[in-house]
Design a protein around this motif. Structure first.
Motif, PDB file in Angstrom:
ATOM      1  N   ARG A 152       0.761  -1.297   0.048  1.00  0.00           N
ATOM      2  CA  ARG A 152      -0.071  -0.106  -0.044  1.00  0.00           C
ATOM      3  C   ARG A 152       0.800   1.079   0.151  1.00  0.00           C
ATOM      4  O   ARG A 152       1.910   1.191   0.564  1.00  0.00           O
ATOM      5  N   VAL A 153       0.455   2.240  -0.843  1.00  0.00           N
ATOM      6  CA  VAL A 153       1.119   3.488  -0.911  1.00  0.00           C
ATOM      7  C   VAL A 153       0.158   4.734  -0.489  1.00  0.00           C
ATOM      8  O   VAL A 153      -1.010   4.575  -0.665  1.00  0.00           O
ATOM      9  N   VAL A 154       0.680   5.568   0.138  1.00  0.00           N
ATOM     10  CA  VAL A 154      -0.169   6.751   0.482  1.00  0.00           C
ATOM     11  C   VAL A 154       0.202   8.110  -0.436  1.00  0.00           C
ATOM     12  O   VAL A 154       1.533   8.483  -0.574  1.00  0.00           O
ATOM     13  N   VAL A 155      -0.520   8.474  -0.937  1.00  0.00           N
ATOM     14  CA  VAL A 155      -0.418   9.825  -1.844  1.00  0.00           C
ATOM     15  C   VAL A 155      -0.924  10.881  -1.298  1.00  0.00           C
ATOM     16  O   VAL A 155      -2.159  11.069  -0.899  1.00  0.00           O
ATOM     17  N   LYS A 156      -0.308  12.082  -1.479  1.00  0.00           N
ATOM     18  CA  LYS A 156      -0.890  13.443  -0.512  1.00  0.00           C
ATOM     19  C   LYS A 156      -0.080  14.404  -1.149  1.00  0.00           C
ATOM     20  O   LYS A 156       1.039  14.338  -2.040  1.00  0.00           O
ATOM     21  N   PRO A 157      -0.835  15.799  -1.098  1.00  0.00           N
ATOM     22  CA  PRO A 157      -0.343  16.985  -1.346  1.00  0.00           C
ATOM     23  C   PRO A 157       0.852  17.299  -0.698  1.00  0.00           C
ATOM     24  O   PRO A 157       1.212  16.693   0.437  1.00  0.00           O
ATOM     25  N   LEU A 158       1.773  18.033  -1.129  1.00  0.00           N
ATOM     26  CA  LEU A 158       3.150  18.378  -0.537  1.00  0.00           C
ATOM     27  C   LEU A 158       2.834  19.548   0.632  1.00  0.00           C
ATOM     28  O   LEU A 158       3.768  19.153   1.616  1.00  0.00           O
ATOM     29  N   ARG A 159       2.007  20.104   0.714  1.00  0.00           N
ATOM     30  CA  ARG A 159       2.012  21.181   1.829  1.00  0.00           C
ATOM     31  C   ARG A 159       0.524  21.511   2.190  1.00  0.00           C
ATOM     32  O   ARG A 159       0.368  22.540   2.778  1.00  0.00           O
ATOM     33  N   SER A 160      -0.290  20.641   2.112  1.00  0.00           N
ATOM     34  CA  SER A 160      -1.655  20.605   2.649  1.00  0.00           C
ATOM     35  C   SER A 160      -1.785  20.163   4.128  1.00  0.00           C
ATOM     36  O   SER A 160      -0.800  20.131   4.786  1.00  0.00           O
ATOM     37  N   ALA A 161      -2.999  20.228   4.783  1.00  0.00           N
ATOM     38  CA  ALA A 161      -3.115  20.009   5.742  1.00  0.00           C
ATOM     39  C   ALA A 161      -4.654  19.412   6.201  1.00  0.00           C
ATOM     40  O   ALA A 161      -5.400  19.224   5.057  1.00  0.00           O
ATOM     41  N   GLY A 162      -4.867  18.899   7.494  1.00  0.00           N
ATOM     42  CA  GLY A 162      -6.367  18.270   7.776  1.00  0.00           C
ATOM     43  C   GLY A 162      -6.557  16.999   7.114  1.00  0.00           C
ATOM     44  O   GLY A 162      -7.589  16.540   6.795  1.00  0.00           O
ATOM     45  N   SER A 163      -5.293  16.396   6.434  1.00  0.00           N
ATOM     46  CA  SER A 163      -5.605  15.197   5.774  1.00  0.00           C
ATOM     47  C   SER A 163      -6.315  15.087   4.413  1.00  0.00           C
ATOM     48  O   SER A 163      -6.854  14.334   3.698  1.00  0.00           O
ATOM     49  N   GLN A 164      -6.521  16.433   4.097  1.00  0.00           N
ATOM     50  CA  GLN A 164      -7.195  16.625   2.833  1.00  0.00           C
ATOM     51  C   GLN A 164      -6.415  16.384   1.568  1.00  0.00           C
ATOM     52  O   GLN A 164      -5.061  16.387   1.579  1.00  0.00           O
ATOM     53  N   GLY A 165      -7.071  15.622   0.815  1.00  0.00           N
ATOM     54  CA  GLY A 165      -6.179  15.165  -0.532  1.00  0.00           C
ATOM     55  C   GLY A 165      -5.434  13.666  -0.305  1.00  0.00           C
ATOM     56  O   GLY A 165      -4.735  13.448  -1.285  1.00  0.00           O
ATOM     57  N   VAL A 166      -5.590  13.201   0.944  1.00  0.00           N
ATOM     58  CA  VAL A 166      -4.857  12.052   1.210  1.00  0.00           C
ATOM     59  C   VAL A 166      -5.387  10.623   0.574  1.00  0.00           C
ATOM     60  O   VAL A 166      -6.570  10.508   0.971  1.00  0.00           O
ATOM     61  N   SER A 167      -4.878   9.955  -0.146  1.00  0.00           N
ATOM     62  CA  SER A 167      -5.223   8.684  -0.668  1.00  0.00           C
ATOM     63  C   SER A 167      -4.500   7.570  -0.191  1.00  0.00           C
ATOM     64  O   SER A 167      -3.186   7.499  -0.459  1.00  0.00           O
ATOM     65  N   PHE A 168      -4.997   6.348  -0.114  1.00  0.00           N
ATOM     66  CA  PHE A 168      -4.288   5.193   0.381  1.00  0.00           C
ATOM     67  C   PHE A 168      -4.654   4.191  -0.826  1.00  0.00           C
ATOM     68  O   PHE A 168      -5.807   4.040  -1.133  1.00  0.00           O
ATOM     69  N   CYS A 169      -3.513   3.727  -1.349  1.00  0.00           N
ATOM     70  CA  CYS A 169      -3.493   3.110  -2.923  1.00  0.00           C
ATOM     71  C   CYS A 169      -2.884   1.758  -2.640  1.00  0.00           C
ATOM     72  O   CYS A 169      -1.928   1.815  -2.367  1.00  0.00           O
ATOM     73  N   ASP A 170      -3.788   0.688  -3.163  1.00  0.00           N
ATOM     74  CA  ASP A 170      -3.055  -0.569  -2.983  1.00  0.00           C
ATOM     75  C   ASP A 170      -2.526  -1.083  -4.323  1.00  0.00           C
ATOM     76  O   ASP A 170      -1.998  -2.121  -4.538  1.00  0.00           O
ATOM     77  N   THR A 171      -2.793  -0.327  -5.586  1.00  0.00           N
ATOM     78  CA  THR A 171      -2.100  -0.848  -6.685  1.00  0.00           C
ATOM     79  C   THR A 171      -1.664   0.423  -7.454  1.00  0.00           C
ATOM     80  O   THR A 171      -1.978   1.634  -7.051  1.00  0.00           O
ATOM     81  N   PRO A 172      -0.674   0.290  -8.362  1.00  0.00           N
ATOM     82  CA  PRO A 172      -0.200   1.346  -9.119  1.00  0.00           C
ATOM     83  C   PRO A 172      -1.256   2.404  -9.875  1.00  0.00           C
ATOM     84  O   PRO A 172      -1.136   3.416  -9.909  1.00  0.00           O
ATOM     85  N   GLU A 173      -2.364   1.603 -10.247  1.00  0.00           N
ATOM     86  CA  GLU A 173      -3.523   2.233 -10.969  1.00  0.00           C
ATOM     87  C   GLU A 173      -4.274   3.245  -9.992  1.00  0.00           C
ATOM     88  O   GLU A 173      -4.506   4.395 -10.400  1.00  0.00           O
ATOM     89  N   GLU A 174      -4.414   2.838  -8.906  1.00  0.00           N
ATOM     90  CA  GLU A 174      -4.903   3.751  -7.874  1.00  0.00           C
ATOM     91  C   GLU A 174      -4.095   4.915  -7.485  1.00  0.00           C
ATOM     92  O   GLU A 174      -4.616   5.933  -7.213  1.00  0.00           O
ATOM     93  N   SER A 175      -2.705   4.767  -7.428  1.00  0.00           N
ATOM     94  CA  SER A 175      -1.740   5.608  -7.002  1.00  0.00           C
ATOM     95  C   SER A 175      -1.966   6.719  -8.185  1.00  0.00           C
ATOM     96  O   SER A 175      -1.812   8.092  -7.764  1.00  0.00           O
ATOM     97  N   THR A 176      -1.950   6.398  -9.266  1.00  0.00           N
ATOM     98  CA  THR A 176      -1.809   7.357 -10.527  1.00  0.00           C
ATOM     99  C   THR A 176      -2.865   8.043 -10.541  1.00  0.00           C
ATOM    100  O   THR A 176      -3.027   9.305 -10.625  1.00  0.00           O
ATOM    101  N   ALA A 177      -3.985   7.518 -10.221  1.00  0.00           N
ATOM    102  CA  ALA A 177      -5.537   8.132 -10.211  1.00  0.00           C
ATOM    103  C   ALA A 177      -5.460   9.160  -9.080  1.00  0.00           C
ATOM    104  O   ALA A 177      -6.030  10.308  -9.346  1.00  0.00           O
ATOM    105  N   ALA A 178      -4.848   8.725  -7.960  1.00  0.00           N
ATOM    106  CA  ALA A 178      -4.841   9.701  -6.793  1.00  0.00           C
ATOM    107  C   ALA A 178      -4.076  10.979  -7.274  1.00  0.00           C
ATOM    108  O   ALA A 178      -4.365  12.123  -7.129  1.00  0.00           O
TER     109      ALA A 178
END
Length: 426
Positions: A152-178
């Motif tokens: 599993r990979v976590v994709v998130k903005p570089l400078r945001s807060a409040g867990s906004q825009g954070v995605s938990f991704c189990d596949t490369p397809e999910e990561s690229t979509a995030a």
């Protein structure tokens, strides 16, 4: 000599929006006057619904890009300290304090205290355990990296807060979509997302360690254990925090690691909020903020301990000798406290909450806030910014608090939310 505005010490607070009003009022209670500096011309998106109370401040200075002019305006008040009111103000507070020769964290590591990729690399360079990660600017590179890493990979903005825009991704397809979902969007501070960071998912319980520092000496004010659910497409959604007793076996390694993180990031003065996973291999940083904890956490810590980051921050700036005399003593848990966020599964216009009276009758019930009120739009809860109801529990017995947390989760669900005729259930 103590700097003054009139006869009172002056504190400059950068980006002091409503979320940090408790700290403003604590400084005022101690006889300080507070000058507000806004680091951007416009109020960021996340603060627009409740910006700040103008009467709290002796002056409100809006930085328009001219650093020299802002420095001149601030220096006229002969401030004792410059404090960041939140994530968006960290770097400008660093700059003002450095230019004015006041106690601060300097600008050399300002980027590491805000950019989540640079933050982790700085911690790794200090010899501390850190997550494997990639600074993402290209979807194909991200997909290849995820395939090689696995899991599993976590994709998130570089400078945001409040867990906004954070995605938990189990596949490369999910990561690229995030990653693609972040491209071209703004973060909660109304700044464009310039790429993203992908990090390995860290297993284990996540803790929040809240500290205050003075002259490089650190003090743990409170530690919270998070609990999590999978809901609304979010694999790892935080639904509650529980105040951890300082005698808990996790506290010593968490505190030691947090202090090392603060040193690595150059946080020598003021409050910090450090999020750490207790993995099977030991503590590992999720991210850190050089500012006071958000979400009403300091006020709730005060209920359970009798003091919080609020009092410790004021003391660090106003009475450093007393801070040093008391720092690093373990806090004493007087009452068990927890904060629970209701997890909305619905979207539409809220008519009413069904069963909220049952929550108010819980034995450990202390307070309830409704960020979403009847008549307003409600959306599925996916981050810290979308809890429709937040409940604070307080009791002498930990078992009672835990039972009531379980009851709240039992009461939550589609039946708790009544939508009007214009709304629709998923």
């Amino acid at each position: 000599m103590t700097a003054t505005t009139g006869n009172s010490p002056c504190i400059v607070m950068v980006d002091a929006y409503a979320a940090v009003r408790s700290l403003v009022l604590e400084f005022k209670k101690q006889g300080c006057s507070v000058v507000r500096v806004q680091s951007t011309r416009d109020v960021p998106f996340v603060y627009r619904s409740a910006p700040f109370v103008r009467d709290d401040f002796v002056a409100d200075i809006v930085h328009d890009g001219d650093v020299a002019a802002t420095l001149t305006a601030v220096a006229a008040f002969t401030p004792l300290a410059v404090v960041s009111g939140g994530e968006s103000g960290v770097e400008f507070a660093d700059l003002l304090a450095e230019r004015l020769g006041l106690p601060g964290n300097g600008t050399a590591l300002s980027t590491a205290r805000r950019d989540k990729h640079v933050m982790i690399e700085t911690v790794r360079a200090a010899g501390l355990r850190a997550a494997r990660q990639l600074r993402v600017t290209d979807a194909a590179e991200l997909a290849a990296w995820h395939r090689e890493l696995g899991g599993r990979v976590v994709v998130k903005p570089l400078r945001s807060a409040g867990s906004q825009g954070v995605s938990f991704c189990d596949t490369p397809e999910e990561s690229t979509a995030a990653f693609r979902s972040l491209a071209g969007t703004d973060d909660v501070f109304s700044r464009a997302n310039d790429g993203a960071v992908a990090q390995e998912y860290l297993p284990g319980t996540e803790y929040m360690v809240n500290t205050v520092s003075r002259d490089g000496r650190h003090h743990v004010c409170d530690i919270w254990r998070t609990s999590r659910v999978s809901a609304n497409g979010v694999v790892d959604l935080c639904d509650a925090l529980a105040l951890t007793d300082s005698g808990d076996r996790a506290v010593a390694p968490l505190s030691h690691y947090a202090f090392q993180v603060l040193d690595a990031l150059g946080i020598r003065h003021g409050p910090a909020h450090v999020e750490i996973r207790m993995t099977p291999a030991g503590p590992c940083l999720v991210e850190a903020g050089a500012r006071i904890a958000g979400g009403g956490i300091p006020a709730s810590a005060g209920l359970g301990i009798g003091a919080s980051q609020l009092e410790w921050t004021v003391e660090a700036y106003l009475r450093p000798e007393r801070f040093h005399a008391r720092a690093q003593r373990p806090y004493t848990l007087r009452r068990h406290c927890a904060i629970a966020g209701m997890v909305s599964p619905v979207q539409g216009v809220l008519s009413q909450y069904r069963g909220i009276e049952e929550i108010q009758r819980l034995e450990s019930f202390h307070a309830l806030a409704t960020p979403v009120k009847p008549g307003q739009d409600i959306v599925p809860t996916v981050d810290d910014l979308t809890y429709p109801v937040i409940v604070t529990l307080l009791h002498d017995l930990e078992e009672v608090v835990q039972r009531d947390l379980n009851t709240i989760r039992h009461l939550d669900g589609t039946g708790f939310y009544v939508l009007d005729d214009t709304g629709s259930r998923p």
